[in-house]
Design a protein around this motif. Sequence first.
Motif, mmCIF file in Angstrom:
data_model
loop_
_atom_site.group_PDB
_atom_site.id
_atom_site.type_symbol
_atom_site.label_atom_id
_atom_site.label_comp_id
_atom_site.label_asym_id
_atom_site.label_seq_id
_atom_site.Cartn_x
_atom_site.Cartn_y
_atom_site.Cartn_z
ATOM 1 N N ARG A 1 0.896 -0.813 0.018
ATOM 2 C CA ARG A 1 -0.246 -0.163 0.296
ATOM 3 C C ARG A 1 0.421 1.357 -0.155
ATOM 4 O O ARG A 1 1.918 0.998 0.845
ATOM 5 C CB ARG A 1 -1.117 0.453 1.371
ATOM 6 C CG ARG A 1 -1.931 -0.559 1.480
ATOM 7 C CD ARG A 1 -3.392 -1.010 0.834
ATOM 8 N NE ARG A 1 -3.385 -1.685 0.538
ATOM 9 C CZ ARG A 1 -3.804 -2.666 -1.332
ATOM 10 N NH1 ARG A 1 -3.759 -2.770 -1.694
ATOM 11 N NH2 ARG A 1 -4.654 -4.164 -0.648
ATOM 12 N N GLU A 2 0.125 1.937 -0.359
ATOM 13 C CA GLU A 2 0.847 3.335 -0.863
ATOM 14 C C GLU A 2 0.684 4.237 1.026
ATOM 15 O O GLU A 2 0.223 3.478 1.664
ATOM 16 C CB GLU A 2 0.525 5.052 -1.130
ATOM 17 C CG GLU A 2 0.303 4.096 -3.128
ATOM 18 C CD GLU A 2 2.195 4.411 -3.646
ATOM 19 O OE1 GLU A 2 2.379 4.864 -2.833
ATOM 20 O OE2 GLU A 2 2.176 3.151 -4.106
ATOM 21 N N PRO A 3 1.648 4.933 0.708
ATOM 22 C CA PRO A 3 1.866 5.445 2.259
ATOM 23 C C PRO A 3 0.634 6.123 3.062
ATOM 24 O O PRO A 3 0.278 6.705 3.864
ATOM 25 C CB PRO A 3 2.925 6.750 2.394
ATOM 26 C CG PRO A 3 3.974 5.984 1.676
ATOM 27 C CD PRO A 3 2.810 5.109 0.528
ATOM 28 N N ARG A 4 0.094 7.283 1.754
ATOM 29 C CA ARG A 4 -1.528 7.949 1.869
ATOM 30 C C ARG A 4 -2.465 6.994 2.403
ATOM 31 O O ARG A 4 -2.809 7.030 3.291
ATOM 32 C CB ARG A 4 -1.814 7.889 0.870
ATOM 33 C CG ARG A 4 -2.777 9.523 1.387
ATOM 34 C CD ARG A 4 -3.281 10.339 -0.170
ATOM 35 N NE ARG A 4 -4.089 11.043 -0.070
ATOM 36 C CZ ARG A 4 -3.884 12.348 -0.272
ATOM 37 N NH1 ARG A 4 -3.331 12.870 -0.458
ATOM 38 N NH2 ARG A 4 -5.539 12.606 -0.252
ATOM 39 N N GLU A 5 -2.562 5.546 1.891
ATOM 40 C CA GLU A 5 -3.344 4.471 2.137
ATOM 41 C C GLU A 5 -3.730 3.980 3.328
ATOM 42 O O GLU A 5 -4.384 3.466 3.865
ATOM 43 C CB GLU A 5 -3.119 3.021 1.027
ATOM 44 C CG GLU A 5 -4.049 3.469 -0.286
ATOM 45 C CD GLU A 5 -3.762 2.404 -1.147
ATOM 46 O OE1 GLU A 5 -4.862 1.791 -1.575
ATOM 47 O OE2 GLU A 5 -2.675 2.077 -1.766
ATOM 48 N N ARG A 6 -2.021 3.680 3.810
ATOM 49 C CA ARG A 6 -1.237 2.934 4.787
ATOM 50 C C ARG A 6 -1.944 3.789 6.397
ATOM 51 O O ARG A 6 -2.548 3.583 6.837
ATOM 52 C CB ARG A 6 -0.251 3.215 5.297
ATOM 53 C CG ARG A 6 0.882 1.515 5.188
ATOM 54 C CD ARG A 6 1.488 0.740 4.972
ATOM 55 N NE ARG A 6 2.512 1.622 4.183
ATOM 56 C CZ ARG A 6 3.798 2.539 3.774
ATOM 57 N NH1 ARG A 6 4.071 0.591 3.905
ATOM 58 N NH2 ARG A 6 4.708 2.479 2.753
ATOM 59 N N THR A 7 -2.011 5.564 5.353
ATOM 60 C CA THR A 7 -1.996 6.782 7.195
ATOM 61 C C THR A 7 -4.473 6.275 7.221
ATOM 62 O O THR A 7 -4.478 5.680 8.409
ATOM 63 C CB THR A 7 -2.161 7.739 6.604
ATOM 64 O OG1 THR A 7 -0.764 7.493 6.108
ATOM 65 C CG2 THR A 7 -2.408 8.820 7.504
ATOM 66 N N VAL A 8 -4.802 6.457 5.827
ATOM 67 C CA VAL A 8 -5.978 6.141 5.960
ATOM 68 C C VAL A 8 -6.118 4.641 6.578
ATOM 69 O O VAL A 8 -7.262 4.912 7.912
ATOM 70 C CB VAL A 8 -6.581 6.069 4.653
ATOM 71 C CG1 VAL A 8 -8.208 6.200 4.356
ATOM 72 C CG2 VAL A 8 -6.315 7.771 4.041
#
Length: 165
Positions: A11-18
């Motif tokens: 996953r992209e870092p942004r997806e991981r954050t969400v």
Amino acid sequence: MEVLSEVWTAREPRERTVIAAGLGALLLAVLWAYVWEPIATDRARLMAALPKLRAQAHQIAIQGAEVDRLRNAARSRGTASTADAAIGAAAQSLGLGDAIGAVTTLGEGRVQVAVKPVAFDALLRLLGELAAGQGLAVESLVVRVAPEPGRVQVETLVLRAGAAG
């Protein structure tokens, strides 16, 4: 577990954050629903019951003091062993000495009195005198009409020592 690790790293870092924020929010919702809400509900229920419980505790304290007062009054007035003499003296003072038969101690400050047929008003005066003067209260009384007019036959008379006079 390895599969989850691969999915997470893919996953992209942004997806991981969400996803992490969503899992955090889910964890908070579960904690609120299964921990905090039951505690808050029970606290509110207990707070609503507290004034009633305090009033009951106060009433129990008052009743306990009354019990102690009555016990002390009973001790100061004597016991069932002196009841025979007290009943005899009260009956003599009212002119009913011959109407009183046996006085039997039943225990716990109680006595049973055998009474011959007597005028009803005289019986009431005797019982009033025993209550006021000797602290002997009527616990049980069974009377029936005697053959003579205005008189009653006492079938059962049980007195208890320690009545407030």
